[in-house]
Design a protein around this motif. Sequence first.
Motif, PDB file in Angstrom:
ATOM      1  N   SER A  42       0.751   8.239   6.728  1.00 19.08           N
ATOM      2  CA  SER A  42       0.898   6.960   7.181  1.00 19.08           C
ATOM      3  C   SER A  42       0.352   5.945   6.673  1.00 19.08           C
ATOM      4  O   SER A  42       0.939   4.882   6.328  1.00 19.08           O
ATOM      5  N   ALA A  43      -1.043   6.111   6.177  1.00 19.00           N
ATOM      6  CA  ALA A  43      -1.599   5.248   5.568  1.00 19.00           C
ATOM      7  C   ALA A  43      -1.078   4.972   4.154  1.00 19.00           C
ATOM      8  O   ALA A  43      -1.115   3.853   3.659  1.00 19.00           O
ATOM      9  N   ALA A  44      -0.713   5.892   3.559  1.00 24.38           N
ATOM     10  CA  ALA A  44      -0.098   5.888   2.093  1.00 24.38           C
ATOM     11  C   ALA A  44       1.069   5.193   2.005  1.00 24.38           C
ATOM     12  O   ALA A  44       1.301   4.395   0.965  1.00 24.38           O
ATOM     13  N   ILE A  45       2.008   5.316   3.261  1.00 18.82           N
ATOM     14  CA  ILE A  45       3.442   4.676   3.440  1.00 18.82           C
ATOM     15  C   ILE A  45       2.980   3.122   3.511  1.00 18.82           C
ATOM     16  O   ILE A  45       3.627   2.383   2.982  1.00 18.82           O
ATOM     17  N   MET A  46       1.907   2.879   4.382  1.00 15.29           N
ATOM     18  CA  MET A  46       1.734   1.314   4.727  1.00 15.29           C
ATOM     19  C   MET A  46       1.219   0.688   3.433  1.00 15.29           C
ATOM     20  O   MET A  46       1.455  -0.440   3.068  1.00 15.29           O
ATOM     21  N   HIS A  47       0.224   1.381   2.498  1.00 16.85           N
ATOM     22  CA  HIS A  47      -0.153   0.816   1.360  1.00 16.85           C
ATOM     23  C   HIS A  47       1.021   0.541   0.464  1.00 16.85           C
ATOM     24  O   HIS A  47       0.907  -0.678  -0.118  1.00 16.85           O
ATOM     25  N   LEU A  48       2.017   1.576   0.242  1.00 15.30           N
ATOM     26  CA  LEU A  48       3.192   1.370  -0.506  1.00 15.30           C
ATOM     27  C   LEU A  48       3.808   0.149   0.038  1.00 15.30           C
ATOM     28  O   LEU A  48       4.530  -0.675  -0.964  1.00 15.30           O
ATOM     29  N   THR A  49       4.109  -0.038   1.295  1.00 12.25           N
ATOM     30  CA  THR A  49       4.958  -1.006   1.979  1.00 12.25           C
ATOM     31  C   THR A  49       4.188  -2.409   1.499  1.00 12.25           C
ATOM     32  O   THR A  49       4.964  -3.221   1.125  1.00 12.25           O
ATOM     33  N   ALA A  50       2.962  -2.441   1.734  1.00 10.01           N
ATOM     34  CA  ALA A  50       2.323  -3.754   1.445  1.00 10.01           C
ATOM     35  C   ALA A  50       2.440  -4.022   0.007  1.00 10.01           C
ATOM     36  O   ALA A  50       2.603  -5.264  -0.381  1.00 10.01           O
ATOM     37  N   GLU A  51       2.382  -3.292  -1.051  1.00  8.36           N
ATOM     38  CA  GLU A  51       2.431  -3.510  -2.431  1.00  8.36           C
ATOM     39  C   GLU A  51       3.868  -3.715  -2.595  1.00  8.36           C
ATOM     40  O   GLU A  51       3.996  -5.055  -3.369  1.00  8.36           O
ATOM     41  N   ILE A  52       4.856  -3.163  -2.085  1.00  7.52           N
ATOM     42  CA  ILE A  52       6.316  -3.729  -2.497  1.00  7.52           C
ATOM     43  C   ILE A  52       6.625  -5.018  -1.754  1.00  7.52           C
ATOM     44  O   ILE A  52       7.423  -5.990  -2.612  1.00  7.52           O
ATOM     45  N   VAL A  53       6.262  -5.312  -0.586  1.00 12.00           N
ATOM     46  CA  VAL A  53       6.565  -6.503   0.087  1.00 12.00           C
ATOM     47  C   VAL A  53       5.789  -7.684  -0.849  1.00 12.00           C
ATOM     48  O   VAL A  53       6.601  -8.834  -1.004  1.00 12.00           O
TER      49      VAL A  53
END
Length: 252
Positions: A187-198
């Motif tokens: 979950s933490a990894a996906i959130m980090h990826l999400t923030a980067e893409i956004v």
Amino acid sequence: MAETQLALKDIQVNVAVGEEVKALLTDINLAVHAGDFITLLGNNGAGKSTLFNAVTGDIPLAGGSVTLAGTEISRESPEKRARLIARVFQDPKMGTAPRMTVAENLALASRRGARLTLASRKLNRQLAEFKQLAAQTGNGLELALNKPTEQLSGGQRQALSLLMATMRKPELLLLDEHTAALDPHTSAAIMHLTAEIVAREQLTCLMITHQMEDALNYGNRLIVLDAGRIVADYDAAAKAKLTRADLLQYFG
């Protein structure tokens, strides 16, 4: 001031319960500016997913209007809205075609909103691009381009769903508890990826979450829903001062 990307005006959503009519959303008024990354909190049944469904057209409005990128879409079909709006769901199985390979799923997403033809998919020409795209996930997805999506782990599949939703910049990105089904590390990894893409793509994004830490740590704005109404709307300055204890007051 940033332009208004999404405007919800006097949104009302009702559902019939026997002979009664129950309001799921009442007098929702919301202006989302271009580039906003808004986190949405609320108890179960507060209306968070219903709000998303009202925006995507998956539930009819009893009143009000939805305007996206300057065009009112209140009467548009969900299919037409999907050309403008990308959504990632809680279930990693949603949003991808299970028997298609990772590369085939990415190729399909790369044509979102375009008219489909019978022309060759030309996958081989796109593999290098897809490999570079998948490598940013950090979970080995780039090594699974020729693997059917149904064989991926939950984290890989959700990362793929996120890539597919954002590879053609949508007018609006909706994240519907997209990390809730994952273990804490993933979950933490996906959130980090999400923030980067956004941030990189300067996307306008609304994210439903039950994780207060994520609501506090991500995004520039935080909205709380309760019983189908917006009961709090914190801008960046107010959000920066919030604590977990402040948010707990909304959860009785």
